[in-house]
Design an enzyme around this catalytic site. Structure first.
Site, PDB file in Angstrom:
ATOM      1  N   SER A  64      46.551  45.046  45.057  1.00  0.00           N
ATOM      2  CA  SER A  64      47.594  44.888  44.038  1.00  0.00           C
ATOM      3  C   SER A  64      47.271  45.738  42.813  1.00  0.00           C
ATOM      4  O   SER A  64      48.152  46.400  42.240  1.00  0.00           O
ATOM      5  CB  SER A  64      47.721  43.417  43.628  1.00  0.00           C
ATOM      6  OG  SER A  64      48.116  42.606  44.710  1.00  0.00           O
ATOM      7  N   ALA A 155      52.510  43.692  46.114  1.00  0.00           N
ATOM      8  CA  ALA A 155      51.555  43.416  45.047  1.00  0.00           C
ATOM      9  C   ALA A 155      51.792  42.001  44.530  1.00  0.00           C
ATOM     10  O   ALA A 155      52.928  41.621  44.248  1.00  0.00           O
ATOM     11  CB  ALA A 155      51.711  44.427  43.914  1.00  0.00           C
ATOM     12  N   LYS A 156      50.705  41.248  44.397  1.00  0.00           N
ATOM     13  CA  LYS A 156      50.816  39.898  43.826  1.00  0.00           C
ATOM     14  C   LYS A 156      50.652  40.058  42.311  1.00  0.00           C
ATOM     15  O   LYS A 156      49.565  39.888  41.755  1.00  0.00           O
ATOM     16  CB  LYS A 156      49.757  38.975  44.420  1.00  0.00           C
ATOM     17  CG  LYS A 156      49.976  37.498  44.115  1.00  0.00           C
ATOM     18  CD  LYS A 156      48.986  36.639  44.882  1.00  0.00           C
ATOM     19  CE  LYS A 156      49.124  35.161  44.533  1.00  0.00           C
ATOM     20  NZ  LYS A 156      50.387  34.576  45.023  1.00  0.00           N
ATOM     21  N   ALA A 157      51.748  40.440  41.674  1.00  0.00           N
ATOM     22  CA  ALA A 157      51.746  40.790  40.255  1.00  0.00           C
ATOM     23  C   ALA A 157      52.424  39.700  39.439  1.00  0.00           C
ATOM     24  O   ALA A 157      53.410  39.096  39.876  1.00  0.00           O
ATOM     25  CB  ALA A 157      52.459  42.123  40.042  1.00  0.00           C
ATOM     26  N   TYR A 161      56.607  37.219  39.317  1.00  0.00           N
ATOM     27  CA  TYR A 161      56.814  35.781  39.290  1.00  0.00           C
ATOM     28  C   TYR A 161      57.820  35.347  38.226  1.00  0.00           C
ATOM     29  O   TYR A 161      58.135  34.153  38.137  1.00  0.00           O
ATOM     30  CB  TYR A 161      55.476  35.065  39.160  1.00  0.00           C
ATOM     31  CG  TYR A 161      54.770  35.043  40.500  1.00  0.00           C
ATOM     32  CD1 TYR A 161      54.792  33.914  41.305  1.00  0.00           C
ATOM     33  CD2 TYR A 161      54.148  36.188  40.992  1.00  0.00           C
ATOM     34  CE1 TYR A 161      54.187  33.912  42.549  1.00  0.00           C
ATOM     35  CE2 TYR A 161      53.543  36.194  42.235  1.00  0.00           C
ATOM     36  CZ  TYR A 161      53.565  35.050  43.014  1.00  0.00           C
ATOM     37  OH  TYR A 161      52.983  35.046  44.258  1.00  0.00           O
TER      38      TYR A 161
END
Length: 313
Positions: A64, A155-157, A161
């Site tokens: 990410s 990507a866990k950005a 969220y």
């Protein structure tokens, strides 16, 4: 759910007191959402505890960061060691672990490249994420998942969220425990923080990465378990109506673990009870992570903590 504090948080190579883990209000991340993070579970074992798929989670954090041109000042191996250090220092297990890297205090403006990268790792007790002892009652959200070539879904950005918050708030306001987003083409995508699985005629279906879903580590684990149990697994684009006529449906994720869905848009899924395939996968998953069966995939990194009772499944 309310946040329970622990004693220490890891920050750039050092353990610091929880209350000292603070950032300046002018940090880049506060204004532009420039963060990447992970969510990891540490599970109770009969006489110890283990962190679930730690290297895979930290590698995804590094991936990410790479997508967002955010150079991490630590290797994957160093960050894995740091996770073990903070869990053992706090002596809390089972627990949820939150590593996060973000652009800190330096310059103002959209261009983030001259801002320092800060890395923190916290852990704390955390129980069941999707409410409902008899399964989740969820809805199809009016909010779509991110379209391709807008923001990278792989990507866990933190910024991604904001979309998840809209999905979850809408569901909550309308009396549901969670929302399921469609992708830009109207196909099923995922929940606000969970991957989605359906069962139809004995076949396990899940939405592929191309439908703007996060490449979930619990998702990959469930696919591995399903194949080992002889369950056919199909990854393909799924129309919305497929979930209404499914025989079973469930979420997977670090927070959600394996959570069966009772209804969608107030339409009962079959009889609303956890079906046989979901039950088999649920039981197999928790048997491995809670040490009731051998860790045949080497998914658990041991930590030297005397664990309390397991987090409820």
């Amino acid at each position: 759910m309310p946040l329970e504090t622990t004693k220490n948080i890891w920050h750039n190579g050092n353990l610091i007191p929880w209350d000292k883990a603070q950032i300046h209000v002018m940090s880049h991340v506060v204004h532009y959402g420039s963060s990447v993070f992970e969510g990891i579970r540490c599970y109770a074992q009969p006489n110890s505890a283990g962190v679930f798929r730690l290297p895979e989670h930290i590698q995804r954090l590094a991936d990410s960061a790479k997508i967002y041109r955010m150079p991490l000042p630590y290797t994957v191996e160093q960050l894995c060691s740091a996770v073990v250090d903070v869990v053992e220092a706090n002596g809390v297990a089972p627990c949820y672990i939150r590593p996060i890297a973000f652009r800190g205090y330096g310059e103002m403006g959209v261009n983030p490249l001259k801002n320092p990268v800060e890395v923190y790792i916290a852990n704390f007790p955390w129980g069941k994420y999707v409410s409902g002892h008899d399964g989740g009652d969820v809805c199809i959200s009016s909010w779509n998942r991110l379209a391709p070539n807008t923001m990278p879904s792989m990507a866990k950005a933190g910024a991604n969220y904001m979309n998840s918050q809209l999905i979850r708030m809408e569901a909550d306001i309308n009396g549901y425990s969670e929302g399921i987003a469609l992708d830009v083409n109207g196909y099923l995508s995922e929940g606000s923080g969970e991957n989605l699985f359906l069962v139809r005629n004995g076949v396990l279906y899940t939405t592929p990465v191309a439908n703007s879903v996060l490449s979930g580590i619990t998702r990959a684990s469930v696919i591995t378990l399903a194949k080992q149990l002889g369950i056919e697994v199909v990854e393909q684009a799924l129309p919305r109506e497929m979930i209404y006529i499914a025989d079973e449906a469930f979420f997977t994720g670090t927070a959600a673990e394996v959570t069966h869905l009772r209804s969608v848009d107030r339409i009962l899924i079959a009889d609303g009870k956890m079906g046989p395939i979901t039950t088999a996968l649920h039981n197999e998953f928790f048997s491995i992570v809670n040490g009731l069966k051998p860790d045949r995939y080497n998914w658990l990194t041991p930590v030297n903590v005397k664990a309390a009772e397991p987090v409820g499944a």
